[in-house]
Write a protein that holds these residues in place. Structure first.
Motif, PDB file in Angstrom:
ATOM      1  N   ASN A 165       0.859  -1.176   0.000  1.00 26.57           N
ATOM      2  CA  ASN A 165       0.000   0.000   0.000  1.00 26.57           C
ATOM      3  C   ASN A 165       0.895   1.225   0.000  1.00 26.57           C
ATOM      4  OD1 ASN A 165      -2.380   1.432  -0.049  1.00 26.57           O
ATOM      5  ND2 ASN A 165      -2.737   1.318   2.158  1.00 26.57           N
ATOM      6  N   ASN A 166       0.290   2.376  -0.209  1.00 20.83           N
ATOM      7  CA  ASN A 166       1.000   3.649  -0.091  1.00 20.83           C
ATOM      8  C   ASN A 166       0.131   4.588   0.723  1.00 20.83           C
ATOM      9  OD1 ASN A 166       1.992   6.419  -0.767  1.00 20.83           O
ATOM     10  ND2 ASN A 166       3.413   5.257  -2.040  1.00 20.83           N
ATOM     11  N   ALA A 234       2.986   8.407  -8.312  1.00 16.75           N
ATOM     12  CA  ALA A 234       4.072   8.114  -9.246  1.00 16.75           C
ATOM     13  C   ALA A 234       5.109   7.193  -8.592  1.00 16.75           C
ATOM     14  CB  ALA A 234       4.725   9.415  -9.706  1.00 16.75           C
ATOM     15  N   HIS A 235       5.412   7.452  -7.324  1.00 18.02           N
ATOM     16  CA  HIS A 235       6.356   6.610  -6.579  1.00 18.02           C
ATOM     17  C   HIS A 235       5.831   5.174  -6.492  1.00 18.02           C
ATOM     18  CE1 HIS A 235       9.498   6.252  -3.294  1.00 18.02           C
ATOM     19  NE2 HIS A 235       8.780   5.166  -3.069  1.00 18.02           N
ATOM     20  N   PHE A 236       4.553   5.043  -6.195  1.00 15.49           N
ATOM     21  CA  PHE A 236       3.929   3.730  -6.052  1.00 15.49           C
ATOM     22  C   PHE A 236       3.936   2.985  -7.389  1.00 15.49           C
ATOM     23  CE2 PHE A 236      -0.055   1.334  -4.445  1.00 15.49           C
ATOM     24  CZ  PHE A 236       0.745   0.401  -3.792  1.00 15.49           C
ATOM     25  N   ASP A 237       3.639   3.701  -8.471  1.00 18.68           N
ATOM     26  CA  ASP A 237       3.625   3.071  -9.793  1.00 18.68           C
ATOM     27  C   ASP A 237       5.023   2.576 -10.178  1.00 18.68           C
ATOM     28  OD1 ASP A 237       0.930   3.550 -10.042  1.00 18.68           O
ATOM     29  OD2 ASP A 237       1.173   5.385 -11.233  1.00 18.68           O
ATOM     30  N   LEU A 243       8.952  -4.255  -9.099  1.00 23.17           N
ATOM     31  CA  LEU A 243       8.589  -5.579  -8.595  1.00 23.17           C
ATOM     32  C   LEU A 243       8.096  -6.473  -9.720  1.00 23.17           C
ATOM     33  CD1 LEU A 243       6.787  -4.647  -5.249  1.00 23.17           C
ATOM     34  CD2 LEU A 243       9.141  -5.422  -5.575  1.00 23.17           C
ATOM     35  N   ASP A 244       7.335  -5.894 -10.650  1.00 27.98           N
ATOM     36  CA  ASP A 244       6.857  -6.673 -11.807  1.00 27.98           C
ATOM     37  C   ASP A 244       8.043  -7.172 -12.631  1.00 27.98           C
ATOM     38  OD1 ASP A 244       4.207  -6.276 -11.124  1.00 27.98           O
ATOM     39  OD2 ASP A 244       3.949  -4.533 -12.427  1.00 27.98           O
ATOM     40  N   ILE A 252      -2.261  -5.504  -3.929  1.00 26.05           N
ATOM     41  CA  ILE A 252      -2.505  -4.160  -3.405  1.00 26.05           C
ATOM     42  C   ILE A 252      -3.595  -4.257  -2.350  1.00 26.05           C
ATOM     43  CG2 ILE A 252      -3.159  -1.796  -3.937  1.00 26.05           C
ATOM     44  CD1 ILE A 252      -0.537  -2.728  -5.196  1.00 26.05           C
ATOM     45  N   ASN A 253      -3.310  -3.765  -1.175  1.00 28.46           N
ATOM     46  CA  ASN A 253      -4.257  -3.771  -0.061  1.00 28.46           C
ATOM     47  C   ASN A 253      -4.398  -2.351   0.453  1.00 28.46           C
ATOM     48  OD1 ASN A 253      -5.764  -4.093   2.238  1.00 28.46           O
ATOM     49  ND2 ASN A 253      -4.345  -5.474   3.274  1.00 28.46           N
TER      50      ASN A 253
END
Length: 429
Positions: A165-166, A234-237, A243-244, A252-253
């Motif tokens: 999560n972010n 943007a950081h989360f993306d 990771l991908d 994602i939770n």
């Protein structure tokens, strides 16, 4: 049993039969952390109470109800550490570790919280934590996540899953907090006692409720990710893209929060379904404002911590623990008169073979009874050093596993003979 020899509830012993599992888990973390450039720091168990009140948050459950706090003889308020990050940050500031540097630090040891003991959770519990300072990008977030997953796989815990999560920027969290409060106030009659208490102090923690009766009101709460600021999104993306690319699965939770006030931005947990409701085995995230909050210069930071009790329980349940080290050889001394010479010989052997595990029998007894002890010890060889052997300057060697015939060798050939008989075992050390 007399109460004077009973341990305090929630403060457990780690017995010799349990120690191999603990050592296995600790060694896995130590090995992988050092591979990734982390340096160990040893932190004090006791800190000033103000450190935790400031960093964790004065209105959190930990500070209000769970910390072991006392006054020393000078009247200073001191606390047994309930977690490791605050002390690590304090050390970084106080010792100048954060000045124009990006240190990677890890620590291990007992923590203390006065909470209800339950499966995998004790009042004295043990954590391993890792912290990185001075880096802002999602690449360090990803490296910590990938490294922690590698450690868990090294322990054989392939069944744990990663949740992400972010929490966004402070401003975004403030907007979301207001929306949460409005939502929960509109359903106040459905809130339990903990949720009502957290409503004003830390409403995000309500999302982490384990009360099944709270599920409907939590499920309909506003979604945190809808309130993310553009920079956090943007950081989360970018984190997800890394990771991908690494082939690391995740879920994602948006209800994933951290129990301490200082977290913001990326948060993550590795979760097992084998520990009941309290299934988190390793958790972490960003705390970019904590260094400044404690008194240092603004410094971005991210870290994680893992509870050793839970990890040990999991690796034991899976049968992943290698056996503890048994002696390579067990020295049988049938008579007390021979003990001085036998001990001197044992010391010479240990000096000649630095990795040799040699146990000398103490307490007397017949050769037969001592050989039973040798067998129970798990030793590969029994070395019999009785009166006849001493008189002849020899040693009788008995293979406890029956791979070779019993033999007698001259003492001056003993070292070479042991090296031959134990070659495989010594090379595996």
């Amino acid at each position: 049993m007399s109460e004077t020899i009973q341990n305090i509830r929630g403060f457990g012993d780690i017995l010799p039969t349990e120690a191999p599992a603990w050592g296995f888990v600790e060694a896995a973390f130590s090995h992988e952390l050092e591979r990734d450039g982390f340096d160990r720091i040893r932190l004090p168990i006791v800190e000033k109470t103000a450190l935790f009140a400031r960093s964790i948050g004065e209105v959190t459950d930990i500070v209000e109800k769970e910390m072991y706090t006392f006054s020393d003889r000078n009247g200073d308020s001191l606390t047994l550490r309930p977690e490791g990050t605050a002390g690590c940050v304090r050390a970084g500031i106080q010792r100048g570790l954060l000045h124009n540097a990006t240190p990677r630090l890890w620590y291990m040891g007992p923590m203390f919280r006065h909470e209800r003991p339950q499966k995998g959770r004790y009042r004295q519990f043990h954590q391993i934590g890792a912290e990185v300072f001075g880096l802002t990008g999602p690449d360090i977030d990803a490296e910590l996540i990938l490294m922690s997953g590698r450690i868990l796989r090294r322990l054989g815990l392939d069944g744990v899953r990663l949740e992400l999560n972010n929490l966004g920027s402070p401003a975004a969290r403030a907007d979301y907090r207001q929306a949460l409060v409005e939502h929960f106030l509109a359903h106040e009659s459905a809130l339990d006692e903990d949720a009502r208490r957290r409503l004003e102090s830390n409403p995000l923690r309500i999302l982490d409720s384990k009360n099944p009766a709270m599920e409907p009101v939590v499920a309909t709460a506003p979604d945190l990710l809808d309130y993310l600021d553009a920079e956090s999104q943007a950081h989360f993306d970018r984190l997800k893209a890394i990771l991908d690319a690494a082939g690391q699965p995740y879920r994602i939770n948006s209800r994933l929060v951290r129990g301490l006030d200082y977290y913001g931005g990326t948060v993550f947990e590795w979760i097992s379904d084998d520990l009941g409701a309290q299934g988190t085995v390793l958790a972490g995230g960003r705390y970019d404002g904590l260094v400044e909050m404690i008194g240092g210069r603004p410094t971005p930071a991210i870290g994680f911590a893992a509870g050793l009790e839970r990890l040990v329980a999991l690796v034991e349940a899976l049968g992943n623990v290698p056996p503890g080290p048994s002696p390579h050889a067990y020295l049988v001394v049938p008579d007390a008169e021979g003990m001085p010479e036998s001990l001197a010989l044992a010391e010479r052997l240990r000096h000649q073979h630095a990795r040799l595990r040699l146990q000398v029998h103490m307490g007397g007894g017949s050769v037969k009874s001592q050989l039973r002890r040798a067998d129970r010890s798990g030793a590969a060889l029994a070395l019999i050093h009785g009166a006849a052997e001493r008189a002849a300057g020899t040693m009788t060697i008995k293979d406890m596993r029956g791979h070779r015939e019993q033999t007698t060798v001259a003492v001056d050939r003993l070292s070479a003979t042991l090296e031959d008989w134990l070659a495989d075992g010594l090379n595996r050390l």
